[in-house]
Structures are given as structure tokens and as C-alpha cells.
Design a protein around this motif. Structure first.
Motif, mmCIF file in Angstrom:
data_model
loop_
_atom_site.group_PDB
_atom_site.id
_atom_site.type_symbol
_atom_site.label_atom_id
_atom_site.label_comp_id
_atom_site.label_asym_id
_atom_site.label_seq_id
_atom_site.Cartn_x
_atom_site.Cartn_y
_atom_site.Cartn_z
ATOM 1 N N UNK A 124 41.496 46.486 53.806
ATOM 2 C CA UNK A 124 41.838 47.503 52.807
ATOM 3 C C UNK A 124 42.708 46.903 51.704
ATOM 4 N N UNK A 125 43.654 46.074 52.094
ATOM 5 C CA UNK A 125 44.547 45.456 51.102
ATOM 6 C C UNK A 125 43.770 44.553 50.151
ATOM 7 N N UNK A 126 42.856 43.745 50.711
ATOM 8 C CA UNK A 126 42.089 42.821 49.873
ATOM 9 C C UNK A 126 41.223 43.568 48.871
ATOM 10 N N UNK A 127 40.489 44.586 49.336
ATOM 11 C CA UNK A 127 39.618 45.338 48.423
ATOM 12 C C UNK A 127 40.423 46.100 47.372
ATOM 13 N N UNK A 128 41.557 46.654 47.772
ATOM 14 C CA UNK A 128 42.385 47.407 46.829
ATOM 15 C C UNK A 128 42.993 46.496 45.761
ATOM 16 N N UNK A 129 43.521 45.373 46.213
ATOM 17 C CA UNK A 129 44.150 44.443 45.269
ATOM 18 C C UNK A 129 43.116 43.882 44.303
ATOM 19 N N UNK A 137 48.648 38.572 36.845
ATOM 20 C CA UNK A 137 47.294 38.239 37.288
ATOM 21 C C UNK A 137 47.337 37.251 38.455
ATOM 22 N N UNK A 138 48.281 36.316 38.398
ATOM 23 C CA UNK A 138 48.421 35.353 39.485
ATOM 24 C C UNK A 138 48.818 36.013 40.791
ATOM 25 N N UNK A 139 49.748 36.959 40.742
ATOM 26 C CA UNK A 139 50.183 37.666 41.952
ATOM 27 C C UNK A 139 49.029 38.465 42.546
ATOM 28 N N UNK A 140 48.240 39.144 41.709
ATOM 29 C CA UNK A 140 47.132 39.957 42.207
ATOM 30 C C UNK A 140 46.071 39.108 42.918
ATOM 31 N N UNK A 141 45.581 38.086 42.238
ATOM 32 C CA UNK A 141 44.509 37.301 42.856
ATOM 33 C C UNK A 141 45.051 36.426 43.984
ATOM 34 N N UNK A 142 46.330 36.052 43.921
ATOM 35 C CA UNK A 142 46.935 35.310 45.025
ATOM 36 C C UNK A 142 47.030 36.160 46.274
ATOM 37 N N UNK A 143 47.400 37.433 46.108
ATOM 38 C CA UNK A 143 47.469 38.345 47.251
ATOM 39 C C UNK A 143 46.087 38.567 47.858
ATOM 40 N N UNK A 144 45.079 38.687 47.009
ATOM 41 C CA UNK A 144 43.696 38.857 47.507
ATOM 42 C C UNK A 144 43.288 37.656 48.357
ATOM 43 N N UNK A 145 43.530 36.460 47.857
ATOM 44 C CA UNK A 145 43.160 35.262 48.613
ATOM 45 C C UNK A 145 43.979 35.150 49.894
ATOM 46 N N UNK A 146 45.242 35.571 49.864
ATOM 47 C CA UNK A 146 46.082 35.569 51.077
ATOM 48 C C UNK A 146 45.460 36.461 52.152
ATOM 49 N N UNK A 147 44.970 37.633 51.745
ATOM 50 C CA UNK A 147 44.342 38.547 52.705
ATOM 51 C C UNK A 147 43.080 37.934 53.303
ATOM 52 N N UNK A 148 42.282 37.278 52.460
ATOM 53 C CA UNK A 148 41.055 36.656 52.949
ATOM 54 C C UNK A 148 41.377 35.547 53.952
ATOM 55 N N UNK A 149 42.387 34.753 53.633
ATOM 56 C CA UNK A 149 42.771 33.674 54.546
ATOM 57 C C UNK A 149 43.275 34.238 55.870
ATOM 58 N N UNK A 150 44.057 35.295 55.829
ATOM 59 C CA UNK A 150 44.592 35.876 57.056
ATOM 60 C C UNK A 150 43.500 36.522 57.891
ATOM 61 N N UNK A 151 42.457 37.063 57.239
ATOM 62 C CA UNK A 151 41.332 37.607 57.992
ATOM 63 C C UNK A 151 40.667 36.520 58.826
ATOM 64 N N UNK A 152 40.551 35.334 58.268
ATOM 65 C CA UNK A 152 39.961 34.220 59.014
ATOM 66 C C UNK A 152 40.853 33.803 60.181
ATOM 67 N N UNK A 153 42.172 33.784 59.940
ATOM 68 C CA UNK A 153 43.100 33.355 60.982
ATOM 69 C C UNK A 153 43.159 34.351 62.135
ATOM 70 N N UNK A 154 43.174 35.623 61.802
ATOM 71 C CA UNK A 154 43.360 36.647 62.847
ATOM 72 C C UNK A 154 42.094 36.899 63.643
ATOM 73 N N UNK A 155 40.973 36.277 63.239
ATOM 74 C CA UNK A 155 39.742 36.451 64.026
ATOM 75 C C UNK A 155 39.889 35.869 65.433
#
Length: 450
Positions: A67-72, A112-130
Motif C-alpha cells: 500500500x505504501x509503495x503504490x500510494x507514494x 522528488x528524491x524523497x518520494x521515489x526513494x521511499x517507493x524503492x525502499x518499499x520495493x526492496x523491503x518487499x523482497x527482503x520480507x519474503x
């Protein structure tokens, strides 16, 4: 080398992608670091207070991350849209050349950096938490970091909307350009009598031009705007080659291919292969591009203010108030230059021999760049004409030399000469006549040639 590095950094800072790119890299590093700390500190499922039970459930965590990734990403898209809309508006009202200032806005790049950085952080954490259940890891630090990022993003969105609404106002644009201009003037023109005592005495005051009659001409190899000259390298090179060089162009000039850029004093032996030994090395130290930059051109920001004023005076916009604001700022900066030392156009080696003579920036030249086009486009507007004369009167009270007085006098006479054909109202003509007489009387009193 330093000149080229500074030039590259300025060009890079004008690109809106630079700061967001750094945030993307930082988000990946932070994601790796947080998950490493979680695996190290919380390798087993830990019994937390009820407040933290949410972090023990992998499904809840993945839902939060998704939800965070799609919203951001949606918020980032809206922010990009707002940025493009503001750039379009600024281009129409203030000129496309001022887009450089909006693109260099650090706050816009930060958001813009904070927004896309947060999106990439969420994607990376999705991979880790799998593999969270398999490794029995509780990503407490990672999730706390995500919550901090989400709150930061919400605050950034509010500040970004406010910042955009303020930044596209005419007063803010003019203030921003004027701030850049003042910074450039402080850099290029040192305080008189305090920062120029180390400079050698100019030889042109007591000697003929050593380059007069010399036909060893150097021509440019390409066309474009002269963005910068690698002066340190050029001075070192002419000293090593035991030649003297005079440049006929300066940063900010547009160079046509094969046009004259300099003349040099060389020996007969050096003339044999002039192109390779002299012309090519000089051209290699010229940084030429498709657009002008402010790195070595103090008139760059002046022209930006003039462009804002000229566009404001166009029939499509017809905003003399903005033009008057630009005149006030330009007058203030010209007054600043009155007590400043203009850099010497002559550079000497350690033995005091003239090695390089450049095309200098002059007080008269900056005054002409500041007021010529505004005077020409505002000649039919009474308020603009009167404000120009009022600015000239203030400058006349402060000028320190005959050359400065003559530069102001040229502008005053040009402004006054256009009044006969444009203004018919007696009140307007009387006001202009009064100002003109006050200026001419003050100039004659302070710098009488008699």
C-alpha cells in the motif's frame, strides 16, 4: 582542471535528476542496512508489547509495504505533474531560459528524491520480507524506518504545494534571480582596495598595445556559447610556451565557427606549425556549449532579469509592475558595482611579463546589458520611463568616476530622447523633464569637464 570540474558540477546541478538519483542510491543502502540490523538484532521472533505485535505478522508487513509503495508512487506522479505545470507556466510568463532556475531548485529535487526513494525502499523491503517466516526475522527497524519515511512524505507533500505556489509568483522569481546575480557579483568583483593589492599594475596605462599589428590570428573550431575558459591551464600553457595571447571574446559570447577568438605573439619557429602548436591548444581550453551558463559570466543573471522585464512589457502580458521591480533590482546591483574592483584583463607570469590579455567585463557594458532592452521595449510606458530615470538619478548620486558618469549619462540621454515621440500628456512630460534636468545638472556639477 578545477575550472572543468566546477563547470561540470554547475551543469549537473541544473539537471532535475541529480538529487533524486542520489536518493535512489541512498534508499537501497538504507534498506540493506536496516534489514541487516534486523537479522542481527532480531534473528528470532521476539515477544514485543502489544503495540509491536503487528511487526510479527509477515502478511501485515507485506500489505503495509504494498500500500505504501503504490500510494507514494501516485503522490510522486502528482508531484511531477505539478512540477511540469509550474515549469510550463514559468516558461510562458518569464521565458524558457528561466526554467534553469526552477530545475536547479533544491527543494523540488529533494521532494522528488524523497518520494521515489521511499517507493524503492518499499520495493526492496518487499523482497527482503519474503523470507521473513523462513528466517524467523522480525523487521522492527525496517518498519519503523518506513513509518518515518511515510510521515516525512506527507509533510513534504504539504510543503511542496506551498513552495510551488510561492515560487511561481513574479516577486519570488525576481528575488531568486536577483539572489543568484548578487552571489555572482560578489564572486567576480572583489571589494575595492582590499582584495586587489596583489595584482600587478596594468601595463596598458603606460604602454602601447603590444598586440597591435600582429596577424597571428586564432579561430574557433566550433560554434556555440562560450561557457567558460580554463584560465589556470591557459596561463600556465602560454608561460611554458613563452608566448603572449590576447583573447577577443569572453564567457557568454556566442562563437560562430571559424570566427576570431584571439591573437598571439609568437616566434618565427612557432609559426611553422601554428595550427597544432598554438591554435588547437587554445581551443581545447575553451568550454563551448549549446547554451550560456553563469559559471564565468556575471551578465548571465542580468540578462535573466532583463528577460523577465521585457516579457512583462510585451503586449500579451502588459505588466509594468513586474518590469519596475526588475528595474529596481538592476539599479541596486549597478550601485553595488560602483564601489567594486573590476578584475584586471591582464595576466602576468612570475617575472612580470604579460602573458594573457582577456576581453574584460566593464561597468559600461553591464549598464548597457541591464537597461538597453528595457529602455527600448518600455519607451511607450510612462511609469517605466519615469522609474528608469529615477533609478539613473539614484545612481548618479553614487558614481565615483568619469567613466561611470558617462555610462549613466548615455542611458539618461537615450531615455529622454524617446520621450518626444511617445508622450503627449503635459504632466508626464513635465515629470520626465524635471528628472532629466536634475540628473544632467548633478552630472555636470560632479564631473564637469571645464
Amino acid at each position: 582542471m578545477k575550472t572543468r570540474l566546477r563547470h561540470f558540477m554547475e551543469l549537473a546541478s541544473a539537471n532535475i535528476w541529480m538529487v533524486p538519483s542520489l536518493f535512489l542510491i541512498a534508499s537501497v543502502l538504507i534498506a540493506f542496512l536496516n534489514f541487516y540490523l534486523d537479522k542481527t538484532l532480531f534473528a528470532q521472533h521476539v515477544q514485543f508489547p502489544k503495540l509491536f505485535l503487528y511487526f510479527n505478522n509477515s502478511e501485515n508487513i507485506r500489505t503495509l509495504l504494498s500500500v505504501s509503495a503504490s500510494s507514494i508512487l501516485g503522490v510522486a506522479g502528482v508531484s511531477f505533474s505539478i512540477t511540469i505545470a509550474s515549469l510550463t507556466l514559468a516558461s510562458q510568463q518569464f521565458g524558457s531560459r528561466l526554467l534553469r532556475n526552477f530545475m536547479m531548485d533544491r527543494f523540488n529535487q529533494l521532494v522528488l528524491g524523497v518520494f521515489i526513494g521511499t517507493f524503492l525502499y518499499c520495493i526492496m523491503m518487499l523482497q527482503f520480507t519474503s523470507s521473513m517466516d523462513l528466517e524467523k526475522t522480525t523487521p522492527l527497524i525496517s518498519m519503523i524506518g518506513l513509518l518515518i519515511l511515510i510521515v516525512t512524505n506527507l509533510l513534504m507533500l504539504v510543503f511542496f504545494i506551498h513552495h510551488t505556489a510561492v515560487s511561481i509568483q513574479a516577486e519570488s522569481v525576481i528575488a531568486d534571480v536577483n539572489g543568484s546575480l548578487q552571489s555572482q557579483l560578489n564572486t567576480f568583483f572583489p571589494d575595492k582596495y582590499t582584495e586587489t593589492e596583489h595584482l600587478p599594475e596594468s601595463v596598458t596605462e603606460h604602454a602601447d598595445d603590444p598586440f597591435e599589428g600582429i596577424d597571428n590570428y586564432i579561430y574557433t573550431k566550433q560554434s556555440g556559447y562560450l561557457q567558460a575558459i580554463d584560465m589556470e591551464s591557459l596561463i600556465a600553457w602560454v608561460s611554458d610556451e613563452d608566448i603572449s595571447l590576447k583573447l577577443t571574446v569572453k564567457p557568454g559570447d556566442f562563437l560562430i565557427k571559424h570566427s576570431l577568438i584571439g591573437v598571439c605573439l609568437i616566434s618565427d619557429e612557432q609559426k611553422e606549425d601554428f595550427k597544432k602548436t598554438i591554435s588547437d591548444p587554445v581551443n581545447d581550453r575553451f568550454l563551448i556549449g549549446a547554451k550560456g551558463t553563469a559559471s564565468q559570466d556575471p551578465e548571465f543573471a542580468v540578462r535573466q532579469l532583463v528577460e523577465v522585464a521585457v516579457r512583462a512589457l510585451s503586449p500579451g502580458i502588459n505588466d509594468p509592475f513586474t518590469a519596475i521591480t526588475c528595474i529596481d533590482r538592476l539599479g541596486d546591483n549597478i550601485a553595488f558595482l560602483i564601489d567594486r574592483e573590476f578584475p584586471s584583463d591582464q595576466h602576468f607570469d612570475e617575472e612580470g611579463r604579460l602573458r594573457l590579455q582577456t576581453k574584460p567585463f566593464t561597468f559600461e557594458g553591464i549598464v548597457e546589458v541591464s537597461f538597453n532592452q528595457i529602455r527600448q521595449h518600455g519607451r511607450a510606458d510612462v511609469s517605466v520611463t519615469i522609474r528608469l530615470l529615477e533609478t539613473m538619478y539614484c545612481l548618479t548620486q553614487q558614481v565615483r568616476s568619469q567613466a561611470q558618469a558617462e555610462a549613466i549619462g548615455v542611458q539618461v540621454n537615450a531615455i529622454y530622447s524617446a520621450c518626444d515621440e511617445n508622450f503627449k500628456a503635459t504632466k508626464d512630460r513635465d515629470d520626465i523633464e524635471t528628472l532629466y534636468q536634475k540628473i544632467t545638472a548633478l552630472l555636470e556639477e560632479r564631473f564637469s569637464k571645464g
